[in-house]
Enzyme design. Structure first.
Site, mmCIF file in Angstrom:
data_model
loop_
_atom_site.group_PDB
_atom_site.id
_atom_site.type_symbol
_atom_site.label_atom_id
_atom_site.label_comp_id
_atom_site.label_asym_id
_atom_site.label_seq_id
_atom_site.Cartn_x
_atom_site.Cartn_y
_atom_site.Cartn_z
ATOM 1 N N HIS A 8 0.826 -1.205 0.000
ATOM 2 C CA HIS A 8 0.000 0.000 0.000
ATOM 3 C C HIS A 8 0.859 1.253 0.000
ATOM 4 O O HIS A 8 1.585 1.513 0.964
ATOM 5 C CB HIS A 8 -0.904 -0.034 1.231
ATOM 6 C CG HIS A 8 -1.879 1.083 1.325
ATOM 7 N ND1 HIS A 8 -2.045 1.837 2.463
ATOM 8 C CD2 HIS A 8 -2.766 1.572 0.424
ATOM 9 C CE1 HIS A 8 -2.984 2.735 2.265
ATOM 10 N NE2 HIS A 8 -3.436 2.606 1.035
ATOM 11 N N GLU A 35 0.779 -0.564 -4.640
ATOM 12 C CA GLU A 35 -0.402 0.277 -4.820
ATOM 13 C C GLU A 35 0.050 1.716 -4.722
ATOM 14 O O GLU A 35 0.917 2.049 -3.909
ATOM 15 C CB GLU A 35 -1.450 -0.026 -3.746
ATOM 16 C CG GLU A 35 -2.785 0.695 -3.936
ATOM 17 C CD GLU A 35 -2.856 2.062 -3.250
ATOM 18 O OE1 GLU A 35 -3.859 2.773 -3.446
ATOM 19 O OE2 GLU A 35 -1.905 2.422 -2.519
ATOM 20 N N ASP A 37 -1.308 6.106 -5.725
ATOM 21 C CA ASP A 37 -2.395 7.020 -6.062
ATOM 22 C C ASP A 37 -1.919 7.979 -7.135
ATOM 23 O O ASP A 37 -0.802 8.498 -7.058
ATOM 24 C CB ASP A 37 -2.812 7.824 -4.826
ATOM 25 C CG ASP A 37 -3.134 6.930 -3.639
ATOM 26 O OD1 ASP A 37 -4.265 6.446 -3.571
ATOM 27 O OD2 ASP A 37 -2.238 6.708 -2.795
ATOM 28 N N HIS A 50 -1.343 10.923 -2.610
ATOM 29 C CA HIS A 50 -2.658 10.523 -2.109
ATOM 30 C C HIS A 50 -3.569 11.705 -1.865
ATOM 31 O O HIS A 50 -4.760 11.672 -2.194
ATOM 32 C CB HIS A 50 -2.508 9.721 -0.810
ATOM 33 C CG HIS A 50 -3.817 9.288 -0.227
ATOM 34 N ND1 HIS A 50 -4.534 10.058 0.669
ATOM 35 C CD2 HIS A 50 -4.562 8.174 -0.428
ATOM 36 C CE1 HIS A 50 -5.648 9.437 0.999
ATOM 37 N NE2 HIS A 50 -5.691 8.291 0.342
ATOM 38 N N GLU A 110 -4.417 3.632 -8.231
ATOM 39 C CA GLU A 110 -5.718 4.193 -7.877
ATOM 40 C C GLU A 110 -5.888 5.563 -8.517
ATOM 41 O O GLU A 110 -5.093 6.470 -8.292
ATOM 42 C CB GLU A 110 -5.885 4.312 -6.362
ATOM 43 C CG GLU A 110 -7.252 4.891 -5.984
ATOM 44 C CD GLU A 110 -7.431 5.152 -4.507
ATOM 45 O OE1 GLU A 110 -8.261 6.021 -4.160
ATOM 46 O OE2 GLU A 110 -6.734 4.509 -3.693
#
Length: 256
Positions: A8, A35, A37, A50, A110
């Site tokens: 993450h 992962e 953003d 993020h 994401e």
């Protein structure tokens, strides 16, 4: 423990989140999936961050909409985490692509939900998809978002597009947004993967999602026992802040 272990925001307990340092650290721990953003600066540059606001993870205030690519070399995105990471920068998506190719990593990217309206949303999706064209063919990508209209846009753009790297689509759900119509939402969005929040997730829900033919990657799970339980229920992946710990439970096998 078997299943896809997804770091993450990179190795975010060992290095500043969403930085190249956090992603490079994956290789030494045998973690294959990250992962991150992605959002757009004011000049349309795709970057990994993020928050819309800069304050939490950089030495600057304001929003990313106030920035252009040339500003990035003057922003410290590492000192907040540790002096050892002073001078770490906000990465661009292009830099991530280069890193994925070089280290043979895979990514769950994401798509953040832009605040600038539909035009901003379309620009984000189209910019990301264009950048992904530079990926090596054996790289694997999951595009996910809480804004399921962005996923629908990506599905439409990918339809009939030349095949390169493997790109799959996922809908993110919080506990509150995972309602009885979840399957309708996913199918209308054109996604094939469910990303539910760990909080309150039940065995019946995981089994129902898997029986319907969807992969299930659960976020954000930092307890090894809970991760093992979810994988035993049939979850296909775990998104975690402690990938370096969970990967040890996979008997040293790389998660693919």
């Amino acid at each position: 423990m078997t299943g896809r272990i997804i770091a993450h925001r990179g190795m975010s307990r060992l290095a500043p989140e969403n930085t190249l340092a956090a992603f490079r650290m994956m290789a030494e721990h045998g973690v294959q999936w990250l992962e991150c953003d992605v959002d757009l600066l004011g000049d349309g540059t795709a970057v990994l961050l993020h928050d819309t606001q800069l304050d939490r993870t950089t030495d600057r205030s304001g929003t990313i909409a106030d920035l252009t690519r040339s500003d990035l070399e003057h922003i410290d995105a590492g000192s907040w985490f540790s002096p050892a990471f002073a001078g770490e920068r906000i990465p661009t998506l292009d830099q991530l692509i280069d890193l994925l190719n070089a280290l043979e990593l895979n990514a769950n990217i994401e798509l953040k939900s832009p605040v600038g309206g539909a035009a901003a949303g379309r620009a984000l999706v189209d910019t990301v998809l264009k950048a992904l064209d530079r990926l090596d063919p054996d790289r694997r990508i999951i595009l996910s978002s809480f804004n399921h209209l962005l996923i629908r846009r990506a599905a439409d753009q990918l339809q009939g597009a030349p095949t390169g790297a493997s790109i799959e689509l996922a809908c993110l759900f919080t506990r509150e947004s995972l309602r009885e119509d979840w399957r309708t939402v996913i199918e209308m969005a054109g996604a094939g993967i469910v990303h539910p929040q760990d909080r309150g997730l039940t065995r019946a829900e995981v089994e129902t999602m898997r029986a319907a033919g969807f992969d299930v990657n659960v976020w954000t799970v930092n307890d090894p026992a809970r991760a093992n339980q979810l994988l035993n229920w049939g979850a296909t992946g775990i998104c975690t802040d402690v990938a370096h710990l969970l990967i040890r439970g996979s008997a040293g096998r790389r998660s693919r």
